[in-house]
Design an enzyme around this catalytic site. Structure first.
Site, PDB file in Angstrom:
ATOM      1  N   ASN A   9       0.805  -1.215   0.000  1.00 36.93           N
ATOM      2  CA  ASN A   9       0.000   0.000   0.000  1.00 36.93           C
ATOM      3  C   ASN A   9       0.837   1.264   0.000  1.00 36.93           C
ATOM      4  OD1 ASN A   9      -2.858  -0.941   0.199  1.00 36.93           O
ATOM      5  ND2 ASN A   9      -2.078  -1.974   2.009  1.00 36.93           N
ATOM      6  N   VAL A  12       6.371  -0.055  -3.454  1.00 37.52           N
ATOM      7  CA  VAL A  12       6.583  -1.231  -4.289  1.00 37.52           C
ATOM      8  C   VAL A  12       8.061  -1.574  -4.199  1.00 37.52           C
ATOM      9  CG1 VAL A  12       6.370  -2.277  -6.576  1.00 37.52           C
ATOM     10  CG2 VAL A  12       4.786  -0.464  -5.877  1.00 37.52           C
ATOM     11  N   ALA A 107      -2.165 -11.325  -0.349  1.00 38.67           N
ATOM     12  CA  ALA A 107      -1.098 -12.133  -0.936  1.00 38.67           C
ATOM     13  C   ALA A 107       0.201 -12.014  -0.156  1.00 38.67           C
ATOM     14  CB  ALA A 107      -0.873 -11.714  -2.387  1.00 38.67           C
ATOM     15  N   ASP A 108       0.502 -10.812   0.322  1.00 37.69           N
ATOM     16  CA  ASP A 108       1.754 -10.624   1.063  1.00 37.69           C
ATOM     17  C   ASP A 108       1.777 -11.456   2.337  1.00 37.69           C
ATOM     18  OD1 ASP A 108      -0.335  -9.031   2.064  1.00 37.69           O
ATOM     19  OD2 ASP A 108       1.014  -7.455   2.771  1.00 37.69           O
TER      20      ASP A 108
END
Length: 257
Positions: A9, A12, A107-108
């Site tokens: 969030n 990247v 996913a993380d």
């Protein structure tokens, strides 16, 4: 080499991987509007600084909790690295998600669970200090059992400063004094934000360990893990690159299959 991309969030993270070894790593602020072309120009320059070229990348894996960012990252992989990216979780996971809504698990967090179980085949609590601070329980078999989502410390501080007009902006750091009775507004904020957060971490871990009922190791990751580790003995393992390592493991497994 593998380009592992972890789109969170706030940032990247891009990592150039050779096996499970990180050869180079970069981060950029998350912006879902950033185009594949913009990513490519930025990455090309950074690769060259580290002595690599875009042609050195032959595979890409992406994990994202920002759905709007996925398209441009996918285009980056296909257009500039000539690789069909592996999207973490798109074809399901090879671990058990023992929760009521498996599809809603970020996913993380699943990637962290995979990497954490590879580090230690014990009952685990994985704490990831990001925009939110997440606490994830992974049992000794590697199954994901659930967890906690709490506001990240920066998010908490932002909310405090935004809601109280006279409170100043302070840095996220340990208070200069060991006293927890502040004598200035700024010192009181430091105590409340920092020691309050440490107390939350320790309190939640204690409650989770009690509920698990077995000896449980705590693995911490994320940018602030090292800072908090200096002021609590709650962590057993600091794994700053846990998510990136997990992505490399998932890629290896996909190649082997």
């Amino acid at each position: 080499m593998l380009l592992a991309i972890d789109a969170g969030n706030t940032n990247v993270v891009f990592a150039l991987m050779e096996g499970l070894q990180i050869r180079a790593r970069w981060r950029i602020a998350t912006d879902a509007r950033r185009t594949a072309d913009e990513y490519a120009v930025w990455l090309n320059q950074l690769l060259q600084i580290e002595g690599f070229a875009m042609a050195d990348v032959d595979a890409v894996i992406i994990a994202t909790v920002v759905p709007r960012a996925l398209h441009n990252l996918t285009v980056l992989a296909t257009k500039y690295f000539k690789a069909d990216p592996l999207i973490a979780g798109a074809a399901g996971w090879d671990i058990v998600l023992d929760v009521e809504e498996p599809a809603s698990v970020g996913a993380d967090r699943v990637v962290n669970a995979i990497a954490a179980h590879a580090l230690a085949q014990d009952d685990l609590i994985v704490i990831d200090f990001g925009t939110a601070t997440t606490f994830d329980v992974v049992d000794y078999t590697g199954a994901y059992k659930g967890g906690i989502i709490a506001p990240g410390i920066n998010l908490s501080l932002d909310a405090l400063v935004a809601a109280a007009a006279k409170l100043p902006r302070i840095a996220i750091e340990a208070p200069a004094s060991a006293s927890v009775i502040g004598r200035t507004t700024e010192s009181q904020m430091h105590i409340g934000v920092f020691w309050g957060y440490v107390a939350m971490i320790e309190g939640l871990v204690a409650r989770m360990r009690s509920e698990i009922g077995r000896p449980t190791k705590v693995i911490a990751t994320g940018g602030l893990a090292v800072l908090f580790d200096e002021h609590t003995n709650i962590f057993d393992i600091i794994a700053s690159d846990l998510t990136i390592q997990g992505l490399a493991m998932i890629h290896q497994r996909s190649v082997q299959h």
